[in-house]
Design an enzyme around this catalytic site. Structure first.
Site, PDB file in Angstrom:
ATOM      1  N   LYS A   4       2.016 -52.830 -28.045  1.00 45.13           N
ATOM      2  CA  LYS A   4       0.836 -52.918 -28.904  1.00 45.13           C
ATOM      3  C   LYS A   4       1.196 -53.485 -30.269  1.00 45.13           C
ATOM      4  CE  LYS A   4       0.284 -48.518 -28.068  1.00 45.13           C
ATOM      5  NZ  LYS A   4      -0.208 -47.118 -27.990  1.00 45.13           N
ATOM      6  N   THR A  29      -8.709 -45.718 -37.404  1.00 43.31           N
ATOM      7  CA  THR A  29      -7.943 -45.982 -36.191  1.00 43.31           C
ATOM      8  C   THR A  29      -7.394 -44.706 -35.566  1.00 43.31           C
ATOM      9  OG1 THR A  29      -5.976 -46.359 -37.559  1.00 43.31           O
ATOM     10  CG2 THR A  29      -7.285 -48.301 -36.949  1.00 43.31           C
ATOM     11  N   GLY A  32      -6.714 -41.984 -33.165  1.00 42.02           N
ATOM     12  CA  GLY A  32      -6.905 -41.825 -31.730  1.00 42.02           C
ATOM     13  C   GLY A  32      -6.892 -43.111 -30.930  1.00 42.02           C
ATOM     14  N   THR A  33      -6.479 -44.223 -31.526  1.00 42.77           N
ATOM     15  CA  THR A  33      -6.516 -45.482 -30.781  1.00 42.77           C
ATOM     16  C   THR A  33      -5.533 -45.486 -29.610  1.00 42.77           C
ATOM     17  OG1 THR A  33      -5.020 -46.416 -32.446  1.00 42.77           O
ATOM     18  CG2 THR A  33      -7.360 -46.917 -32.666  1.00 42.77           C
ATOM     19  N   GLY A  34      -4.366 -44.873 -29.805  1.00 43.79           N
ATOM     20  CA  GLY A  34      -3.398 -44.823 -28.708  1.00 43.79           C
ATOM     21  C   GLY A  34      -3.909 -44.021 -27.530  1.00 43.79           C
ATOM     22  N   CYS A  35      -4.491 -42.850 -27.816  1.00 44.70           N
ATOM     23  CA  CYS A  35      -5.086 -42.024 -26.755  1.00 44.70           C
ATOM     24  C   CYS A  35      -6.182 -42.792 -26.025  1.00 44.70           C
ATOM     25  CB  CYS A  35      -5.684 -40.748 -27.349  1.00 44.70           C
ATOM     26  SG  CYS A  35      -4.594 -39.781 -28.400  1.00 44.70           S
TER      27      CYS A  35
END
Length: 500
Positions: free
Chosen positions: A174, A206, A208-211
């Site tokens: 990412k 941003t 929680g973007t990974g979750c």
């Protein structure tokens, strides 16, 4: 098929990350979410305050409750927290195998703080080999690779490639935390790299973007033809969610993304409520600085403001101007534009045949011929040899062209075709400033923002002004209603590529 997707992760009481975000992401991606909680986390948009890890027996009881009753199609793994929890989940999934499994290895916070001890990190490395896809942030990728955080996407891909080969899995690299102009993602498999374009959005929302990306990806891996297509869908959905996160006004720190913006946008696009067409129409005597040629077209321009505002707000135009619009969307739009211009040319010929003013009729006829020429040159050049024939006419294009082709008096017919001149010229001028030599859509932007097209639009406005000055009251009202309806059709025509 609606895939049943299990998230195994910690919580976020403010809803932006963890299981709460996973549930929303799975639903938005087209799945039915199931959830097993590994940790109760007291956190908000400012940070983590406390973590409570339930007993191992309760974790197993949750897993049994799901697997004893539901056929699980995909699993997303998020925060596990301890070596014992990691080992428990790994063992359970070996006994109840599911594919795909997407692992978001929660190891390093955005701040750079390590979240796991050495024993837990070693256990998580072993779990990576069980997963189908691993989605670390750059700091986590560096830990897994025993290196320092990458400074470019190419460096990150170089770190992920040997891990993908060693563990026989895929990595999503990412680019959101890099300093590059774009925030592209990359799907790294043992033998290939697929780069997925992603615009960079200036925002602090941003959380929680990974979750969210990993949960959406787990769902789309079931639904899409290949992992690259799944990552493209999830990336694009998340970009929209990030872009509109600030609108939520949730929290005073790094706020969450708007997971459901896409669904609300598509719901609005499918709304069957009638458009607000005028029920009365009168001239506007005061000059307003527009391109209007007189009081009647000034009145039309005032009626155009709301649909024009909605058109300017479309992400399609924003991404088109920035050059970040996905190419498949642009090609779909061009194909529909080619279909439209063929029909529009015939409509303009009909307008010319109804016009009693010889000079004006000749202008309408020349515009009809120009449509055919444009479709033959610009569109086929950009679309390739197959042209628009490889793409079916969409419902929006069919509805718009059918509306324009309806039998009307000359003033009404002239007003109906005017938005394609007037609105396009304004939009073209607005976007023309974004044209650079390396802009991927420069030919289209230049064609509709050049001085020749603006002059043609102004001439069409003048012809409509003349027609309305000679029309009856009933014809003027009919013309105003046709003009406003065409403005809304223009909005929908631009919007349709983003609604597939």
């Amino acid at each position: 098929m609606i895939p049943r997707v299990l998230t195994i992760a910690g919580t976020d009481p403010t809803g932006g990350a963890g299981i709460q975000a996973d549930i929303k992401a799975i639903s938005e991606a087209g799945g039915f979410p199931l959830s097993v909680t590994t940790a109760l986390v007291a956190q908000n948009t400012r940070g983590v305050r406390a973590v409570h890890t339930p007993p191992r027996d309760f974790l197993l009881a949750q897993l049994d409750a799901v697997f004893d009753d539901v056929s699980v199609d995909a699993v997303k793994i998020g925060m596990l927290g301890t070596a014992d929890t990691i080992a428990t989940v790994a063992s359970y999934l070996r006994s109840r195998p599911v594919s795909p499994v997407v692992l978001d290895p929660v190891m390093v916070a955005t701040s750079g703080d390590r979240l796991l001890d050495r024993e837990a990190e070693d256990a998580l490395r072993k779990l990576c080999a069980q997963a189908d896809v691993v989605t670390p942030n750059l700091a986590e990728l560096a830990v897994l690779a025993n290196s320092t955080p990458a400074r470019t996407l190419e460096e990150a891909v170089a770190q992920a490639t040997p891990l993908a080969r060693e563990w026989h899995t895929a990595f999503v690299v990412k680019g959101g935390h890099l300093d590059a102009r774009h925030a592209d993602n990359a799907l790294v498999t043992p033998d290939s790299v697929t780069r997925v374009p992603c615009p960079r959005i200036a925002t602090r929302h941003t959380h929680g973007t990974g979750c969210s990306l990993s949960s959406s990806l787990a769902t789309r891996l079931v639904l899409d033809a290949d992992p690259a297509a799944a990552l493209r869908w999830s990336t694009r959905w998340l970009v929209e969610a990030i872009r509109h996160g600030a609108d939520l006004q949730v929290g005073s720190g790094n706020g969450p993304v708007d997971h459901s913006h896409r669904s609300r946008r598509l719901s609005a696009a499918a709304c069957a409520d009638p458009w607000p067409l005028p029920t009365a129409f009168s001239p506007c005597p005061e000059p307003d600085g527009s391109w209007a040629a007189g009081p009647w077209t000034r009145a039309l321009w005032r009626l155009a403001q709301e649909p024009l505002r909605q058109t300017y707000a479309l992400s399609f135009l924003e991404e088109l101007g920035a050059g970040t619009l996905p190419r498949e969307d642009f090609l779909f739009y061009l194909a529909q534009d080619a279909h439209y211009l063929r029909s529009y040319s015939r409509t303009l010929t009909g307008v010319a045949s109804r016009c009693g003013h010889t000079e004006h009729a000749a202008h309408w006829a020349r515009s009809a011929a120009a449509c055919v020429e444009e479709e033959a040159q610009l569109h086929r050049e950009l679309l390739g040899r197959g042209g628009a024939e490889e793409v079916e006419v969409s419902p929006v294009t069919l509805a718009y062209t059918s509306f324009l082709a309806a039998e009307r008096s000359y003033p009404e017919a002239a007003a109906a075709v005017l938005p394609c001149f007037w609105l396009y010229a304004h939009i073209g001028l607005r976007l023309r400033g974004a044209v650079t030599p390396d802009h991927p859509y420069a030919p289209w932007l230049s064609a509709y923002g050049d001085d020749a097209f603006v002059a043609e639009a102004r001439a069409a406005i003048g012809r409509v002004e003349h027609a309305l000055s000679q029309a009856s009251e009933a014809q003027r009202l009919g013309a105003a209603r046709a003009f406003v309806a065409a403005c809304y059709f223009e909005r929908d025509f631009f919007r349709q590529a983003s609604c597939r």
